[in-house]
Design an enzyme around this catalytic site. Structure first.
Site, PDB file in Angstrom:
ATOM      1  N   ASN A  10       0.743  -1.174  -0.010  1.00 20.74           N
ATOM      2  CA  ASN A  10       0.017  -0.098  -0.072  1.00 20.74           C
ATOM      3  C   ASN A  10       0.954   1.107   0.163  1.00 20.74           C
ATOM      4  O   ASN A  10       1.537   1.693   1.051  1.00 20.74           O
ATOM      5  CB  ASN A  10      -0.924   0.086   1.053  1.00 20.74           C
ATOM      6  CG  ASN A  10      -1.722   1.265   1.356  1.00 20.74           C
ATOM      7  OD1 ASN A  10      -1.811   2.106   0.519  1.00 20.74           O
ATOM      8  ND2 ASN A  10      -2.598   1.493   2.476  1.00 20.74           N
ATOM      9  N   LYS A  12       0.454   4.220  -0.056  1.00 24.13           N
ATOM     10  CA  LYS A  12      -0.651   5.356   0.109  1.00 24.13           C
ATOM     11  C   LYS A  12      -0.360   6.652  -0.436  1.00 24.13           C
ATOM     12  O   LYS A  12      -0.361   6.542  -1.824  1.00 24.13           O
ATOM     13  CB  LYS A  12      -0.092   5.525   1.790  1.00 24.13           C
ATOM     14  CG  LYS A  12      -0.253   4.292   2.704  1.00 24.13           C
ATOM     15  CD  LYS A  12      -0.134   4.532   4.139  1.00 24.13           C
ATOM     16  CE  LYS A  12      -0.240   3.113   4.810  1.00 24.13           C
ATOM     17  NZ  LYS A  12      -0.031   3.184   6.284  1.00 24.13           N
ATOM     18  N   HIS A  98      -9.503   1.061   5.083  1.00 21.90           N
ATOM     19  CA  HIS A  98      -8.230   1.123   5.772  1.00 21.90           C
ATOM     20  C   HIS A  98      -8.309   1.980   6.991  1.00 21.90           C
ATOM     21  O   HIS A  98      -9.200   2.958   6.662  1.00 21.90           O
ATOM     22  CB  HIS A  98      -7.203   1.761   4.842  1.00 21.90           C
ATOM     23  CG  HIS A  98      -5.840   1.775   5.106  1.00 21.90           C
ATOM     24  ND1 HIS A  98      -5.313   2.602   6.322  1.00 21.90           N
ATOM     25  CD2 HIS A  98      -4.958   1.030   5.322  1.00 21.90           C
ATOM     26  CE1 HIS A  98      -4.231   2.334   6.710  1.00 21.90           C
ATOM     27  NE2 HIS A  98      -3.669   1.244   5.963  1.00 21.90           N
ATOM     28  N   GLU A 100      -6.959   4.813   8.005  1.00 21.86           N
ATOM     29  CA  GLU A 100      -6.725   5.919   7.664  1.00 21.86           C
ATOM     30  C   GLU A 100      -8.069   6.666   6.906  1.00 21.86           C
ATOM     31  O   GLU A 100      -8.361   7.573   7.192  1.00 21.86           O
ATOM     32  CB  GLU A 100      -5.571   6.129   6.938  1.00 21.86           C
ATOM     33  CG  GLU A 100      -4.192   5.813   7.690  1.00 21.86           C
ATOM     34  CD  GLU A 100      -2.899   5.498   6.909  1.00 21.86           C
ATOM     35  OE1 GLU A 100      -2.853   5.298   5.619  1.00 21.86           O
ATOM     36  OE2 GLU A 100      -2.250   4.942   7.853  1.00 21.86           O
ATOM     37  N   GLU A 168      -5.144  -4.912  10.520  1.00 22.39           N
ATOM     38  CA  GLU A 168      -4.193  -3.718  10.761  1.00 22.39           C
ATOM     39  C   GLU A 168      -4.277  -3.029  12.088  1.00 22.39           C
ATOM     40  O   GLU A 168      -5.246  -2.197  12.218  1.00 22.39           O
ATOM     41  CB  GLU A 168      -4.166  -2.872   9.723  1.00 22.39           C
ATOM     42  CG  GLU A 168      -3.938  -3.499   8.255  1.00 22.39           C
ATOM     43  CD  GLU A 168      -3.342  -2.299   7.356  1.00 22.39           C
ATOM     44  OE1 GLU A 168      -2.182  -2.632   6.662  1.00 22.39           O
ATOM     45  OE2 GLU A 168      -3.853  -1.344   7.248  1.00 22.39           O
ATOM     46  N   GLY A 174       2.970   2.324  10.774  1.00 22.32           N
ATOM     47  CA  GLY A 174       3.775   3.154  10.588  1.00 22.32           C
ATOM     48  C   GLY A 174       4.475   3.796  11.925  1.00 22.32           C
ATOM     49  O   GLY A 174       5.187   4.734  12.121  1.00 22.32           O
ATOM     50  N   SER A 212       3.673  -2.033  10.233  1.00 22.10           N
ATOM     51  CA  SER A 212       4.963  -2.192  10.508  1.00 22.10           C
ATOM     52  C   SER A 212       5.895  -3.619  10.044  1.00 22.10           C
ATOM     53  O   SER A 212       6.510  -3.865  10.756  1.00 22.10           O
ATOM     54  CB  SER A 212       5.557  -1.912  12.086  1.00 22.10           C
ATOM     55  OG  SER A 212       4.931  -0.506  12.248  1.00 22.10           O
TER      56      SER A 212
HETATM   57  P1  13P Z   1       3.024   0.307   7.598  1.00 20.62           P
HETATM   58  O1  13P Z   1       3.685  -0.882   7.124  1.00 20.62           O
HETATM   59  O2  13P Z   1       3.962   1.512   7.194  1.00 20.62           O
HETATM   60  O3  13P Z   1       3.105   0.122   9.089  1.00 20.62           O
HETATM   61  O4  13P Z   1       1.740   0.558   7.163  1.00 20.62           O
HETATM   62  C1  13P Z   1       0.978  -0.434   6.990  1.00 20.62           C
HETATM   63  C2  13P Z   1      -0.261  -0.044   6.482  1.00 20.62           C
HETATM   64  O5  13P Z   1      -1.224   0.608   7.026  1.00 20.62           O
HETATM   65  C3  13P Z   1      -0.727  -0.903   5.067  1.00 20.62           C
HETATM   66  O6  13P Z   1      -2.014  -0.746   4.804  1.00 20.62           O
END
Ligand code: 13P
Length: 250
Positions: A10, A12, A98, A100, A168, A174, A212
């Site tokens: 992803n 982002k 997601h 976010e 997740e 992150g 992560s």
């Molecule tokens: P990270 O791997 O940067 O923690 O992000 C995970 C994520 O949100 C994938 O959709």
């Protein structure tokens, strides 16, 4: 039958067009140099780069997906894109729900379910994300929260061919922090048991871990019984890291 794992990147809201093309091309080269990949692979670039990345990945084993979509096919929805547009741009999958999106755009389970339904209607695979916040984990409600999100977000007709679940934990995204293997295993086992009760072939639905994930922790996480791949954020922006995670499936 063993489930073939899926490693999904992803990306982002990162990178310009040239970066996206270089990243896609680098992944293909690295994977092809290393022989057959032990898993399915997917990258989800920002919308403006979809076409270019689809081109860069044409003929390769790496699929392309969207990071979100609207639940309608078309209409007055400024700033949104539809599942049919994603399909037209070369996508075979789309992430929905997601954390976010849930946090930044107030998306609740009903919205996520409507989006997943739209994704299915276009013949694409919906990657439906669920996960608890740190406060919810500390309060001991993780399994309850994840189950509620799962039941509320999964559309009618969801099955292994059209649906992937991504667990997740919000606090692991992150942050460089990951749950213990026991904690990951507990949530994935619970998701599996819920899926088995509500979908046709719930035992075959892929359940990805995200948060992560990196080349250092991927192998142990991916070895857990009900972990069938990863949804990778930061590490998916680095060719070597993403490809090392891919190889951790083997
Ligand atoms: P990270 O791997 O940067 O923690 O992000 C995970 C994520 O949100 C994938 O959709």
């Amino acid at each position: 039958m063993a489930i073939r794992p899926l490693i999904a990147g992803n990306w982002k809201m990162n990178g310009l067009r040239a970066d996206a093309i270089a990243l896609a091309g680098g992944i293909v080269k690295n994977i092809e140099d290393g022989g057959a990949a032990p898993c399915d692979m997917l990258v989800c670039p920002p919308f403006p780069h979809l076409q270019a990345v689809s081109g860069a990945l044409a003929g390769s084993a790496v699929a392309v997906g969207g990071q979100d979509c609207h639940n309608a096919d078309a209409g007055a929805h400024t700033g949104d894109v539809s599942a049919v547009m994603l399909q037209d741009a070369g996508c075979s999958c789309c992430i929905v729900g997601h954390s976010e999106r849930r946090a930044d755009h107030d998306e609740d389970d009903a919205v996520v379910r409507a989006k997943a339904t739209a994704v299915h209607q276009e013949g694409l695979i919906a990657i439906i994300c669920v996960g608890e916040t740190l406060a919810q984990r500390d309060a001991g409600t993780t399994l309850q929260i994840v189950e509620t999100q799962l039941r509320g977000s999964l559309p009618e007709g969801a099955e292994a061919e059209n649906t992937v679940i991504a667990y997740e934990p919000v606090w692991a995204i992150g942050t460089g922090r990951t749950p213990s293997l026991e904690q990951v295993g507990e949530v994935h086992d619970h998701i599996r048991s819920v899926l088995a009760g509500i979908t046709e072939n719930g035992e075959a639905v892929r359940i990805l871990y995200g948060g992560s994930m990196n080349p250092g922790n991927a192998r142990d996480i991916l070895a857990l019984a009900n972990v069938n791949g990863g949804l990778v954020g930061g590490a998916s922006l680095k060719i070597d890291d993403f490809c090392a995670i891919v190889r951790s499936c083997g």
